[in-house]
Enzyme design. Structure first.
Site, mmCIF file in Angstrom:
data_model
loop_
_atom_site.group_PDB
_atom_site.id
_atom_site.type_symbol
_atom_site.label_atom_id
_atom_site.label_comp_id
_atom_site.label_asym_id
_atom_site.label_seq_id
_atom_site.Cartn_x
_atom_site.Cartn_y
_atom_site.Cartn_z
ATOM 1 N N TYR A 146 9.745 3.966 14.093
ATOM 2 C CA TYR A 146 9.830 3.768 12.639
ATOM 3 C C TYR A 146 8.538 4.249 11.972
ATOM 4 O O TYR A 146 8.575 5.034 11.025
ATOM 5 C CB TYR A 146 10.058 2.289 12.357
ATOM 6 C CG TYR A 146 10.240 1.929 10.894
ATOM 7 C CD1 TYR A 146 11.372 2.337 10.184
ATOM 8 C CD2 TYR A 146 9.289 1.151 10.232
ATOM 9 C CE1 TYR A 146 11.539 1.974 8.847
ATOM 10 C CE2 TYR A 146 9.472 0.791 8.901
ATOM 11 C CZ TYR A 146 10.591 1.204 8.219
ATOM 12 O OH TYR A 146 10.764 0.842 6.898
ATOM 13 N N LYS A 150 8.233 7.475 9.439
ATOM 14 C CA LYS A 150 7.823 7.333 8.038
ATOM 15 C C LYS A 150 6.535 8.115 7.769
ATOM 16 O O LYS A 150 6.353 8.650 6.667
ATOM 17 C CB LYS A 150 7.639 5.855 7.683
ATOM 18 C CG LYS A 150 8.941 5.061 7.650
ATOM 19 C CD LYS A 150 9.856 5.481 6.491
ATOM 20 C CE LYS A 150 11.052 4.556 6.332
ATOM 21 N NZ LYS A 150 11.968 5.004 5.263
#
Ligand code: UDP
Length: 311
Positions: A146, A150
Site C-alpha cells: 500500500y 501510494k
C-alpha cells in the site's frame, strides 16, 4: 454549465461520501468501482440523482464519454487486513490505476486529485508529520504494498503535473472514520465498534500506547473538495490533529456503546506505526480548512450506523 466529476472507488467508504457531497454542491458524478472492497449499498440512495455508475476495474483503460471537470482517484483497498489479503490488486490500483486515471484526466483536460495517505510517512521519525517529511517506509513489509503504491502514485501524479502540465493535486489522508466503513473492515474504529456492540472482547494490538488522530468523514470530504477547487499542486495533509492512544479510543467506544466488553491485548502487527498526527498548517493556510466535528459527535453518528449493521 454543470461540471462532471469522475470518482474511482465511488462505492467505497470515502468515495461514496465524496459522491454525496459533490451532488449536494451541484456537480454531476460519474462513479467507477470494481466492487472489490466497495459496496453498491453505499451508493444505492443516489442512483436517481445526477449520478452514473460504471462497474470497471481502473487498472484497465478507462472509458468515459463527454466532458469531465475533475478526476478523483480514490479506488484502493485501504485497510491493513485488505493489503494482506489483496497485495497485488493494492499495488496494481495504486500504480496502473493511477496511470489510467491520470490518462483520463489528461485526455479530458480535467483537473486530477489523488487519494494519498499518511502511510507515505511510514513509521514516522518526525512528529507531527509535515508534508516536507519523506517518510520511513519498509518496502517489503506487509504494508509496503500500500505504502509504496501510494508513493509511486504521488511520483506519477507529480510527473504528469511537471511533464504534461496537468492540474494535479495530492491529498494525504490520515485516519478517517464514519458511517459506511465495513463491519469486517479490520481497522480500529469499525473493529472496536462491532466488538463493543456485540459485547465481545475488544482487540487492542500491542499495549495500545501507539497513537492515531481520527478525522470524521464529513470533515475530510470538505477538505478534499476544497483541494479539488483550489489552485494548489503540492501535497496537503488532511486529517484531524487530535491525537490519542489506541487504548483510549477503545475505552471511549466501549463507554459510548454502553458495552460490557473488556479489552484484550494481541500482538502488534509488523511495521505498525507508533505515532501519527498530521501537521495541518498547509491545509489551514492554503485551503482555509480545519476539522469541525469533535470526536464524540463523530463517534455517536458512527455508532448509530454500526448499530444497524451489527447483529
Ligand atoms: N488496531 C487494534 N485493534 C484492531 C485494529 C487495529 O489495536 O482490532 C490498532 C492497529 O494496530 C494500529 C491502530 O489500531 O495501531 C490503527 O489501526 P488501523 O488498522 O485502524 O489503521 P492504521 O492507522 O494502522 O493504518
Amino acid at each position: 454549465m454543470q461540471k462532471r466529476v469522475v470518482i474511482t472507488g465511488a462505492a467505497g467508504f470515502i468515495g461514496s461520501h465524496l459522491s454525496d457531497a459533490l451532488l449536494d454542491r451541484g456537480y454531476a458524478v460519474v462513479g467507477i468501482d470494481n466492487l472489490l472492497t466497495g459496496d453498491l449499498a453505499n451508493i444505492a440512495h443516489i442512483k436517481n440523482r445526477d449520478f452514473e455508475f460504471i462497474k470497471h476495474d481502473v487498472t484497465n483503460y478507462i472509458n468515459v464519454d463527454g466532458p469531465v471537470y475533475a478526476v478523483l482517484h480514490w479506488a484502493s483497498p485501504a485497510s491493513p487486513i485488505d493489503y494482506l489479503e489483496l497485495p497485488i490488486p493494492t499495488l496494481k490500483v495504486g500504480a496502473l490505476g493511477t496511470h489510467k486515471a491520470l490518462g483520463l484526466a489528461k485526455a479530458k483536460g480535467a483537473r486530477f486529485v489523488i487519494a494519498s495517505t499518511s502511510e507515505v510517512y511510514g513509521d514516522p521519525l518526525e512528529h507531527p508529520q509535515k508534508e516536507t517529511y519523506w517518510g520511513n517506509v519498509n518496502p517489503i513489509g506487509p504494508r509496503g504494498v500500500y505504502d509504496e503504491a501510494k508513493r509511486f502514485a504521488e511520483a506519477m501524479t507529480t510527473a504528469y503535473h511537471r511533464y504534461h502540465g496537468l492540474d494535479a493535486k495530492i491529498v494525504r489522508i490520515f485516519n478517517t472514520y464514519g458511517p459506511r466503513m465495513r463491519v469486517k473492515d479490520g481497522r480500529a474504529v469499525p473493529a472496536f465498534m462491532s466488538q463493543a456492540l456485540r459485547n465481545e472482547d475488544v482487540t487492542v494490538f500491542g499495549d495500545g500506547s501507539q497513537t492515531r488522530s481520527f478525522c470524521y468523514v464529513s470533515d475530510l470530504v470538505e477538505g478534499i473538495i476544497r483541494m479539488m477547487e483550489s489552485g494548489e499542486n503540492s501535497p496537503i495533509n488532511i486529517g484531524n490533529p487530535a491525537e490519542m492512544t489506541i487504548k483510549q479510543i477503545a475505552e471511549t467506544i466501549i463507554e459510548m456503546t454502553g458495552s460490557t466488553s473488556r479489552i484484550i491485548y494481541q500482538p502488534l502487527p509488523e511495521d505498525d506505526p507508533k505515532v501519527r498526527r498530521p501537521d495541518i498548517t498547509r491545509a489551514r493556510t492554503l485551503l482555509g480548512w480545519e476539522p469541525k466535528v469533535d470526536l464524540r459527535e463523530g463517534l455517536t453518528k458512527t455508532i448509530d450506523y454500526f448499530r444497524t449493521k451489527v447483529l
